[in-house]
Design a protein around this motif. Structure first.
Motif, PDB file in Angstrom:
ATOM      1  N   THR A  21       0.834  -1.195   0.000  1.00 30.36           N
ATOM      2  CA  THR A  21       0.000   0.000   0.000  1.00 30.36           C
ATOM      3  C   THR A  21       0.868   1.243   0.000  1.00 30.36           C
ATOM      4  OG1 THR A  21      -1.964   1.011   0.991  1.00 30.36           O
ATOM      5  CG2 THR A  21      -0.219   0.367   2.507  1.00 30.36           C
ATOM      6  N   CYS A  22       0.278   2.318  -0.430  1.00 29.23           N
ATOM      7  CA  CYS A  22       0.892   3.638  -0.348  1.00 29.23           C
ATOM      8  C   CYS A  22       0.618   4.170   1.062  1.00 29.23           C
ATOM      9  CB  CYS A  22       0.264   4.553  -1.403  1.00 29.23           C
ATOM     10  SG  CYS A  22       0.735   6.279  -1.260  1.00 29.23           S
ATOM     11  N   ARG A  36      10.360  11.716   3.335  1.00 31.60           N
ATOM     12  CA  ARG A  36      11.064  12.305   2.191  1.00 31.60           C
ATOM     13  C   ARG A  36      12.562  12.067   2.232  1.00 31.60           C
ATOM     14  NH1 ARG A  36      10.900  18.465   2.483  1.00 31.60           N
ATOM     15  NH2 ARG A  36      12.604  17.983   3.915  1.00 31.60           N
ATOM     16  N   ASP A  37      13.169  12.202   3.421  1.00 27.71           N
ATOM     17  CA  ASP A  37      14.627  12.265   3.507  1.00 27.71           C
ATOM     18  C   ASP A  37      15.311  11.042   4.103  1.00 27.71           C
ATOM     19  OD1 ASP A  37      14.229  14.880   2.593  1.00 27.71           O
ATOM     20  OD2 ASP A  37      14.290  15.717   4.628  1.00 27.71           O
ATOM     21  N   GLU A  38      14.605  10.260   4.900  1.00 32.08           N
ATOM     22  CA  GLU A  38      15.255   9.195   5.655  1.00 32.08           C
ATOM     23  C   GLU A  38      14.858   7.779   5.247  1.00 32.08           C
ATOM     24  OE1 GLU A  38      17.637   9.833   7.878  1.00 32.08           O
ATOM     25  OE2 GLU A  38      17.409  11.993   7.587  1.00 32.08           O
ATOM     26  N   VAL A  39      13.611   7.567   4.920  1.00 32.12           N
ATOM     27  CA  VAL A  39      13.109   6.217   4.652  1.00 32.12           C
ATOM     28  C   VAL A  39      13.619   5.742   3.293  1.00 32.12           C
ATOM     29  CG1 VAL A  39      11.031   4.820   4.377  1.00 32.12           C
ATOM     30  CG2 VAL A  39      11.093   6.618   6.106  1.00 32.12           C
ATOM     31  N   VAL A  63       9.668  -1.314   3.442  1.00 32.45           N
ATOM     32  CA  VAL A  63       9.512  -0.221   2.480  1.00 32.45           C
ATOM     33  C   VAL A  63       9.871  -0.742   1.096  1.00 32.45           C
ATOM     34  CG1 VAL A  63      10.323   2.071   1.781  1.00 32.45           C
ATOM     35  CG2 VAL A  63       9.988   1.545   4.219  1.00 32.45           C
ATOM     36  N   MET A  64       8.939  -0.573   0.164  1.00 36.74           N
ATOM     37  CA  MET A  64       9.141  -1.048  -1.206  1.00 36.74           C
ATOM     38  C   MET A  64       9.408   0.095  -2.191  1.00 36.74           C
ATOM     39  SD  MET A  64       8.994  -4.178  -0.632  1.00 36.74           S
ATOM     40  CE  MET A  64       9.013  -4.898  -2.259  1.00 36.74           C
ATOM     41  N   ARG A  65       9.026   1.294  -1.809  1.00 35.21           N
ATOM     42  CA  ARG A  65       9.274   2.469  -2.650  1.00 35.21           C
ATOM     43  C   ARG A  65       9.585   3.629  -1.719  1.00 35.21           C
ATOM     44  NH1 ARG A  65       5.014   5.462  -6.794  1.00 35.21           N
ATOM     45  NH2 ARG A  65       6.463   7.068  -7.510  1.00 35.21           N
ATOM     46  N   ALA A  66      10.717   4.276  -1.966  1.00 35.86           N
ATOM     47  CA  ALA A  66      11.132   5.411  -1.136  1.00 35.86           C
ATOM     48  C   ALA A  66      10.229   6.609  -1.394  1.00 35.86           C
ATOM     49  CB  ALA A  66      12.589   5.749  -1.424  1.00 35.86           C
ATOM     50  N   GLY A  67      10.432   7.659  -0.626  1.00 33.47           N
ATOM     51  CA  GLY A  67       9.576   8.833  -0.650  1.00 33.47           C
ATOM     52  C   GLY A  67       9.307   9.409  -2.033  1.00 33.47           C
ATOM     53  N   TRP A  93       4.652  13.884   1.336  1.00 36.33           N
ATOM     54  CA  TRP A  93       5.324  12.735   0.753  1.00 36.33           C
ATOM     55  C   TRP A  93       4.708  11.433   1.247  1.00 36.33           C
ATOM     56  CZ3 TRP A  93       9.385  13.208  -2.777  1.00 36.33           C
ATOM     57  CH2 TRP A  93       9.716  14.532  -3.078  1.00 36.33           C
ATOM     58  N   ALA A  94       4.903  10.404   0.468  1.00 39.07           N
ATOM     59  CA  ALA A  94       4.396   9.066   0.791  1.00 39.07           C
ATOM     60  C   ALA A  94       5.496   8.056   0.499  1.00 39.07           C
ATOM     61  CB  ALA A  94       3.160   8.757  -0.052  1.00 39.07           C
ATOM     62  N   VAL A  95       5.322   6.844   1.002  1.00 39.59           N
ATOM     63  CA  VAL A  95       6.176   5.702   0.659  1.00 39.59           C
ATOM     64  C   VAL A  95       5.248   4.514   0.452  1.00 39.59           C
ATOM     65  CG1 VAL A  95       8.182   6.537   1.986  1.00 39.59           C
ATOM     66  CG2 VAL A  95       6.555   4.967   3.056  1.00 39.59           C
ATOM     67  N   ASP A  96       5.744   3.487  -0.201  1.00 44.74           N
ATOM     68  CA  ASP A  96       4.983   2.245  -0.331  1.00 44.74           C
ATOM     69  C   ASP A  96       5.576   1.220   0.625  1.00 44.74           C
ATOM     70  OD1 ASP A  96       3.577   3.483  -2.342  1.00 44.74           O
ATOM     71  OD2 ASP A  96       4.383   2.250  -3.962  1.00 44.74           O
ATOM     72  N   ILE A  97       4.694   0.529   1.340  1.00 46.90           N
ATOM     73  CA  ILE A  97       5.144  -0.523   2.249  1.00 46.90           C
ATOM     74  C   ILE A  97       4.458  -1.836   1.887  1.00 46.90           C
ATOM     75  CG2 ILE A  97       5.651   1.088   4.122  1.00 46.90           C
ATOM     76  CD1 ILE A  97       3.050   0.079   5.511  1.00 46.90           C
TER      77      ILE A  97
END
Length: 162
Positions: A21-22, A36-39, A63-67, A93-97
């Motif tokens: 999911t996003c 945005r900066d760390e994940v 985490v499958m997609r960074a910020g 910002w978002a990430v995919d997990i």
């Protein structure tokens, strides 16, 4: 990462297509900066259920997609819409997990407070309501041990996790 299970639960992540999911809708600048900066791709995620009678870490994700710019910020139909956000100024910002492992015995706040390495986790600080919080490498390892996750070798341990 904290979520209220009535909004989005760990079971919802498990049922998501591809179990991915996003992680969107974060509207706090400090949490946004972490996304945005760390994940990074491959980072482990402690999935924490909040706003329930016994809040707890209930599962692990990755985490499958960074910020990247949060698509919900630019969608006027979304409850997370922000008219200030745009292509030139994404703001949020978002990430995919991706779902990884359910923790059979959820790790409650009481259990975390009772562990010498975990007692100072950000999630336990009074008034801390951030939905995304850093975890040190030492805390990550302690959670894995406490949760009795069998294959701990698949997780990176060089830096803290979220």
């Amino acid at each position: 990462m904290k979520s209220e299970p009535q909004c989005f639960s760990f079971a919802d992540l498990k049922r998501a297509p591809g179990q991915i999911t996003c992680w969107d809708g974060v509207r706090n600048y400090q949490a946004r900066n972490l996304l945005r900066d760390e994940v990074r791709i491959g980072d482990g995620v402690l999935f924490y259920h909040s706003s329930i009678p016994v809040p707890a870490i209930v599962g692990l994700a990755r985490v499958m997609r960074a910020g990247y710019p949060d698509p919900s910020a630019r969608d006027p139909r979304s409850e997370h819409f922000d008219p200030r956000a745009g292509d030139e100024n994404p703001i949020w910002w978002a990430v995919d997990i991706q779902y990884d492992t359910e923790i059979v015995r959820p790790l409650t706040r009481e259990m975390l407070r009772g562990h010498p390495v975990l007692e100072k986790m950000d999630v336990l600080r009074k008034g801390n309501r951030l939905s995304v919080q850093p975890v040190t490498a030492e805390q990550w390892e302690a959670v894995l041990q406490l949760s009795q996750v069998r294959d701990q070798s698949t997780y990176q341990t060089s830096r803290g996790r979220v």
